[in-house]
Design an enzyme around this catalytic site. Structure first.
Site, mmCIF file in Angstrom:
data_model
loop_
_atom_site.group_PDB
_atom_site.id
_atom_site.type_symbol
_atom_site.label_atom_id
_atom_site.label_comp_id
_atom_site.label_asym_id
_atom_site.label_seq_id
_atom_site.Cartn_x
_atom_site.Cartn_y
_atom_site.Cartn_z
ATOM 1 C CG ASP A 8 -0.373 0.207 2.533
ATOM 2 O OD1 ASP A 8 0.871 0.370 2.602
ATOM 3 O OD2 ASP A 8 -1.122 0.232 3.527
ATOM 4 C CB CYS A 65 0.478 -2.681 4.513
ATOM 5 S SG CYS A 65 0.080 -3.707 5.943
ATOM 6 C CB THR A 67 1.510 -3.216 10.848
ATOM 7 O OG1 THR A 67 0.267 -3.564 10.208
ATOM 8 C CG2 THR A 67 1.355 -1.900 11.588
ATOM 9 C CG HIS A 98 8.218 -25.617 12.064
ATOM 10 N ND1 HIS A 98 8.402 -25.502 13.429
ATOM 11 C CD2 HIS A 98 9.303 -26.310 11.591
ATOM 12 C CE1 HIS A 98 9.541 -26.099 13.777
ATOM 13 N NE2 HIS A 98 10.116 -26.579 12.684
ATOM 14 C CG HIS A 133 6.465 -29.235 10.962
ATOM 15 N ND1 HIS A 133 6.267 -28.688 12.212
ATOM 16 C CD2 HIS A 133 7.749 -29.684 10.954
ATOM 17 C CE1 HIS A 133 7.374 -28.785 12.919
ATOM 18 N NE2 HIS A 133 8.293 -29.385 12.182
HETATM 19 C C1 RB5 Z 1 -2.129 2.557 6.532
HETATM 20 O O1 RB5 Z 1 -2.145 3.746 7.252
HETATM 21 C C2 RB5 Z 1 -1.965 1.373 7.463
HETATM 22 O O2 RB5 Z 1 -3.121 1.202 8.222
HETATM 23 C C3 RB5 Z 1 -1.612 0.138 6.692
HETATM 24 O O3 RB5 Z 1 -0.447 0.359 5.970
HETATM 25 C C4 RB5 Z 1 -1.361 -1.109 7.502
HETATM 26 O O4 RB5 Z 1 -0.452 -0.862 8.536
HETATM 27 C C5 RB5 Z 1 -2.568 -1.823 7.979
HETATM 28 O O5 RB5 Z 1 -2.504 -2.925 8.546
#
Ligand code: RB5
Length: 154
Positions: A8, A65, A67, A98, A133
């Site tokens: 993203d 993205c 996180t 695994h 596994h």
């Molecule tokens: C975008 O601001 C953020 O929410 C996205 O990149 C991600 O971290 C969502 O899980």
């Protein structure tokens, strides 16, 4: 080897760096993510990469993205996908050995470029061990396919 990559708006620069890293390893890369910093809904890239992996058009996927969480959650809604969010190479390696992960995910706001490349390398260099596994990953598939798990019934 051919991989799909998606991202993203939070991960454009990291995606570009990972694409270069993968190409340097001789890997063909299909980029389905956004290439601008305009707000972009991560589910679109997660879904696109997941479909390419599930169909067998590519050998695996990389999702990034902010996180790694949202984009992997979206990918995991596609049947046959095992997308794992990793913030260090050990988990990435074990996710293949695994859990037979077919997509690796991480967060551009969580790890730096060097760590991200180590995560990708650890995942690429590992192999699924099968055996006990496989019994467990088969259980995950059973839940996905039937909505239940025989081994959990009393
Ligand atoms: C975008 O601001 C953020 O929410 C996205 O990149 C991600 O971290 C969502 O899980």
């Amino acid at each position: 080897m051919k991989l799909a990559i998606g991202n993203d708006h939070a991960a454009v620069a990291m995606k570009n760096g990972i694409v270069e890293h993968l190409k340097a390893r001789g890997i063909e890369v299909i980029n389905v993510g956004t290439d601008t910093n305009d707000s972009f809904d991560y589910a679109i890239s997660g879904y696109k990469v997941a479909k390419l992996v599930a169909s067998g058009e590519v050998d695996g996927g990389v999702l990034i993205c902010g996180t790694g969480v949202g984009i992997s959650l979206a990918a995991n809604k596609v049947k046959g996908i095992r997308a794992c969010v990793c913030s260090e190479p050990y988990t990435a390696r074990l996710s293949k050995m695994h859990n037979n992960s077919n997509i690796i995910a991480f967060g551009a706001r969580v790890v730096g470029q060097g760590e991200a490349e180590m995560i990708v390398d650890a995942w690429l260099d590992a192999e699924f061990e099968g055996g006990r596994h496989a019994k467990r990953t088969n259980m995950i598939s059973e839940i996905e396919e039937t909505g239940s798990l025989a081994a959990a019934e009393d």
